[in-house]
Design a protein around this motif. Structure first.
Motif, PDB file in Angstrom:
ATOM      1  N   HIS A  70      65.862  85.814  56.216  1.00  0.00           N
ATOM      2  CA  HIS A  70      64.568  85.709  57.128  1.00  0.00           C
ATOM      3  C   HIS A  70      63.946  87.097  57.108  1.00  0.00           C
ATOM      4  CE1 HIS A  70      66.077  81.862  58.503  1.00  0.00           C
ATOM      5  NE2 HIS A  70      67.245  82.621  58.693  1.00  0.00           N
ATOM      6  N   TYR A  71      62.512  87.148  57.039  1.00  0.00           N
ATOM      7  CA  TYR A  71      61.853  88.400  57.001  1.00  0.00           C
ATOM      8  C   TYR A  71      60.667  88.324  57.980  1.00  0.00           C
ATOM      9  CZ  TYR A  71      64.007  88.440  52.315  1.00  0.00           C
ATOM     10  OH  TYR A  71      65.131  88.602  51.409  1.00  0.00           O
ATOM     11  N   ALA A  72      60.362  89.356  58.624  1.00  0.00           N
ATOM     12  CA  ALA A  72      59.266  89.439  59.693  1.00  0.00           C
ATOM     13  C   ALA A  72      58.509  90.787  59.743  1.00  0.00           C
ATOM     14  CB  ALA A  72      59.908  89.102  61.025  1.00  0.00           C
ATOM     15  N   VAL A 103      58.899  84.675  57.491  1.00  0.00           N
ATOM     16  CA  VAL A 103      59.029  83.868  56.514  1.00  0.00           C
ATOM     17  C   VAL A 103      60.432  83.864  56.180  1.00  0.00           C
ATOM     18  CG1 VAL A 103      56.929  83.936  54.784  1.00  0.00           C
ATOM     19  CG2 VAL A 103      58.122  85.770  55.366  1.00  0.00           C
ATOM     20  N   THR A 104      60.886  82.705  55.477  1.00  0.00           N
ATOM     21  CA  THR A 104      62.288  82.476  54.746  1.00  0.00           C
ATOM     22  C   THR A 104      62.158  82.213  53.551  1.00  0.00           C
ATOM     23  OG1 THR A 104      62.647  81.509  57.137  1.00  0.00           O
ATOM     24  CG2 THR A 104      64.448  81.286  55.284  1.00  0.00           C
ATOM     25  N   GLU A 155      56.513  94.980  66.556  1.00  0.00           N
ATOM     26  CA  GLU A 155      56.725  93.734  66.777  1.00  0.00           C
ATOM     27  C   GLU A 155      56.228  92.391  66.044  1.00  0.00           C
ATOM     28  OE1 GLU A 155      56.615  90.892  70.926  1.00  0.00           O
ATOM     29  OE2 GLU A 155      56.101  93.010  70.966  1.00  0.00           O
ATOM     30  N   ALA A 156      57.311  91.750  65.392  1.00  0.00           N
ATOM     31  CA  ALA A 156      56.745  90.608  64.740  1.00  0.00           C
ATOM     32  C   ALA A 156      55.919  89.691  64.842  1.00  0.00           C
ATOM     33  CB  ALA A 156      57.989  90.123  63.943  1.00  0.00           C
ATOM     34  N   PRO A 175      61.063  96.980  50.260  1.00  0.00           N
ATOM     35  CA  PRO A 175      60.456  96.679  51.601  1.00  0.00           C
ATOM     36  C   PRO A 175      61.378  95.408  52.015  1.00  0.00           C
ATOM     37  CG  PRO A 175      58.595  96.422  50.528  1.00  0.00           C
ATOM     38  CD  PRO A 175      59.503  97.030  49.445  1.00  0.00           C
ATOM     39  N   PHE A 176      61.644  94.432  50.988  1.00  0.00           N
ATOM     40  CA  PHE A 176      62.289  93.206  51.662  1.00  0.00           C
ATOM     41  C   PHE A 176      63.612  93.125  50.988  1.00  0.00           C
ATOM     42  CE2 PHE A 176      57.720  92.030  52.086  1.00  0.00           C
ATOM     43  CZ  PHE A 176      57.832  91.916  53.497  1.00  0.00           C
TER      44      PHE A 176
END
Ligand code: CTP
Ligand code: MG
Length: 333
Positions: free
Chosen positions: A215-217, A209-210, A204-205, A289-290
């Protein structure tokens, strides 16, 4: 067909852990060195902010992700929102600002894949590379640092793997071998499979960050996870053994992609990474990962994959048979 050869770990492998730990200790930067780095970042921020008050200078890469050796160069990222200027203009102006601030050996590399300014600070002797608006690198730096805080074996393992890769000259992306960043991701993945590390992007985030409208969490309250790997008591040397055996004999180079985003092995087929597209050959597949469309193994070509795999096998065999593996492993190439 690729044959999976699996050997049992040698029964006495744990006796080498103290040797590997003392190598780890010798590579860790001192408090004094870290303080010097931080001072330089503050001084550079002041200098740059005079010209660009709304810009912000971030430390990223090995000095900030906790996988940095002593005496490594400092990676900095200047975040600046200036619609009038192109990245190249910003780099050139930044070089002028640094010149006026009495920094030395200034070089603006405007045509590199990631344009940077290089500099040396005469007071501390430290060298830096500054890039512009590469904020995803700042975010992935934090992810690596967060993983390192969960279990100390990650940092130990990644230091030894990086030291091996530098000694054997398989940490040179311009020669088709892997970046330090890739090796750290490979270590995180191994520890995820052994349940020594969780998969922070699947939890669960708690951190959002954007970057460039994406969007990344992920879960970043890692202080709550400090017992996560406690059920597993493998020592550094047996994890090293497992790392090299995995990449020498167990990884399926024809089918598999390692992914720390999911904490699993996923298929090349699913990512459409089964054939060469442009310069992306997908001969060893490591998902960023992103930037999930980004294969960190894309630098590897048909020559360097052979070198890499031979080096993985060499290391695996040293850990399996050598009476003194903590010496032989790092013999200069
Ligand atoms: N990076 C990235 N994508 C890559 C390679 C690097 O985003 N394909 C970013 C990461 O944030 C990484 C930083 O650039 O932390 C520096 O990369 P690298 O030089 O590979 O690692 P360092 O940790 O700086 O290692 P070294 O000690 O070898 O300098
Ligand atoms: Mg670096």
């Amino acid at each position: 067909r690729f044959q999976r050869r699996v050997r049992a770990c040698r029964y006495d492998i744990d006796q080498f852990t103290p040797n590997f730990l003392s190598i780890f200790d010798s590579l860790v930067p001192s408090e004094e060195e870290i303080a010097k780095q931080n001072q330089l970042v503050i001084a550079l921020s002041r200098l740059i902010n005079k010209e660009w008050p709304n810009s912000k200078l971030y430390l990223y890469g090995s000095c900030a992700n906790s996988f940095g050796f002593s005496n490594s160069d400092i990676d900095l990222c200047l975040s600046i929102d200036d619609k009038e200027m192109s990245k190249v203009d910003i780099i050139l102006k930044l070089a002028d600002i640094l010149q006026a601030g009495n920094l030395q050996n200034i070089q603006a590399l405007t045509r590199a894949r990631v344009p940077i300014v290089k500099l040396m600070d005469p007071d501390t002797g430290l060298s830096c590379d500054i890039c512009v608006n590469n904020l995803l690198a700042v975010v992935n730096t934090k992810l690596l640092r967060d993983y390192a805080q969960i279990d100390q074996r990650l940092r130990q393992l990644a230091f030894i793997v990086k030291h091996w890769a530098k000694s054997r000259r398989v940490n040179e992306t311009y020669q088709g071998t892997l970046s330090s960043y890739s090796y750290v991701i490979m270590c995180i993945h191994l520890l995820q499979l052994r349940r020594i590390l969780p998969c922070l992007q699947e939890m669960e985030a708690t951190c959002y960050v954007t970057v460039d409208d994406n969007h990344y969490a992920y879960f970043d309250q890692v202080d709550k996870l400090s017992n996560y790997g406690a059920h597993n008591n493998e020592t550094l040397s047996s994890l090293l053994w497992a790392f090299f055996h995995y990449w020498a004999y167990q990884h399926d180079y024809t089918q598999d992609v390692i992914s720390i985003r999911t904490g699993k092995i996923i298929s090349k087929h699913m990512k459409d990474w089964t054939r060469r597209v442009g310069n992306d050959r997908h001969l060893i597949c490591i998902e960023d990962p992103f930037e999930t469309s980004h294969d960190l193994g894309r630098v590897v070509d048909k020559f360097s994959i052979k070198i890499l795999r031979e080096e993985f096998e060499r290391a695996a065999n040293i850990l399996q048979y050598d009476p003194n593996p903590s010496v032989k492993l790092f013999e200069p190439y």
